[in-house]
Scaffold this active site. Structure first.
Site, short mmCIF file in Angstrom:
data_model
loop_
_atom_site.label_atom_id
_atom_site.label_comp_id
_atom_site.label_asym_id
_atom_site.label_seq_id
_atom_site.Cartn_x
_atom_site.Cartn_y
_atom_site.Cartn_z
N HIS A 1 0.59 -1.25 -0.12
CA HIS A 1 -0.10 0.13 0.03
C HIS A 1 0.86 1.24 0.10
O HIS A 1 0.76 2.12 -1.00
CB HIS A 1 -0.93 -0.02 1.02
CG HIS A 1 -1.98 1.16 1.26
ND1 HIS A 1 -3.08 1.18 0.63
CD2 HIS A 1 -1.53 2.40 2.10
CE1 HIS A 1 -3.53 2.41 0.86
NE2 HIS A 1 -2.85 3.07 1.57
N GLU A 2 1.89 1.14 0.89
CA GLU A 2 2.66 2.58 1.00
C GLU A 2 3.43 2.75 -0.20
O GLU A 2 3.64 3.76 -0.57
CB GLU A 2 3.40 2.56 2.17
CG GLU A 2 2.64 2.36 3.69
CD GLU A 2 1.78 3.51 3.90
OE1 GLU A 2 2.49 4.74 3.47
OE2 GLU A 2 0.84 3.28 4.27
N SER A 3 4.08 1.73 -0.82
CA SER A 3 4.60 2.16 -2.11
C SER A 3 4.11 1.95 -3.27
O SER A 3 5.01 1.62 -4.61
CB SER A 3 6.11 0.85 -1.89
OG SER A 3 5.71 -0.12 -2.17
N ARG B 1 -7.23 -0.45 1.55
CA ARG B 1 -5.96 -1.01 2.44
C ARG B 1 -6.48 -2.42 2.94
O ARG B 1 -6.01 -3.37 2.88
CB ARG B 1 -5.34 -0.23 3.53
CG ARG B 1 -4.05 -0.79 4.15
CD ARG B 1 -3.67 0.21 5.28
NE ARG B 1 -3.25 1.42 4.95
CZ ARG B 1 -1.86 1.77 4.91
NH1 ARG B 1 -1.01 1.01 5.27
NH2 ARG B 1 -1.48 2.80 4.52
#
Length: 166
Positions: free
Chosen positions: A25-27, A144
């Site tokens: 999710h973050e990248s 997410r």
């Protein structure tokens, strides 16, 4: 083929699924090591504040970088100290090195005690640790959660129904 060399207890499988989902999710699926608003300059001056004695360096920007989108001067400083790199003085190093992109995420995971809630299936707590009020209670948190459920299925785990929303 695998023999007994790979043993995943349910707690380890749940924790691994949680970590995998947050990294993805973050990248953006490892497509970027730099927060998109940082690339465009839209958030260049965000994340400059501090909750610790460490202050932002003039001309440096502490928006998200790496697998977990490491942000804020305090985190760049502490991660740099732990990893032997001057990340406060050169935050771009996190996005320029696969090793540091990964290592800062692992540092953040460990430094913030994320393994405990992750292995207990408390996905909400791990999301809160990463993004707090920036994401908790927001509609886009559903993305997410949906992908976390998908990763859980890949590990042969059932869908989680508790502790998803923060």
């Amino acid at each position: 083929m695998w023999g007994n060399s790979l043993i995943l207890t349910p707690a380890i499988a749940v924790g691994t699924a949680c970590k995998k989902r947050h990294v993805s999710h973050e990248s953006d699926g490892l497509k970027t090591y730099i927060e998109y608003c940082g690339q465009s300059g839209a958030c260049a001056n965000n994340y400059q504040g501090s909750w610790c004695a460490i202050q932002a360096r003039p001309g440096k920007h502490y928006y998200g970088r790496g697998w977990f989108q490491l942000s804020w001067p305090c985190n760049y400083h502490a991660a740099g100290q732990a990893l032997g790199a001057d990340l406060l003085g050169n935050p771009d190093l996190v996005a320029q090195s696969d090793r540091l992109a990964c290592a800062t995420a692992l540092w953040f995971w460990n430094a913030n005690g994320m393994a405990g809630p992750a292995q207990q299936g408390n996905f909400a707590a791990t999301t809160r640790i990463i993004n707090g009020a920036l994401e908790c209670g927001q509609s886009y948190q559903q993305n997410r959660i949906n992908h976390y459920q998908k990763v859980r299925r890949c590990f042969g785990l059932g869908e989680e129904t508790n502790n998803l929303w923060c």
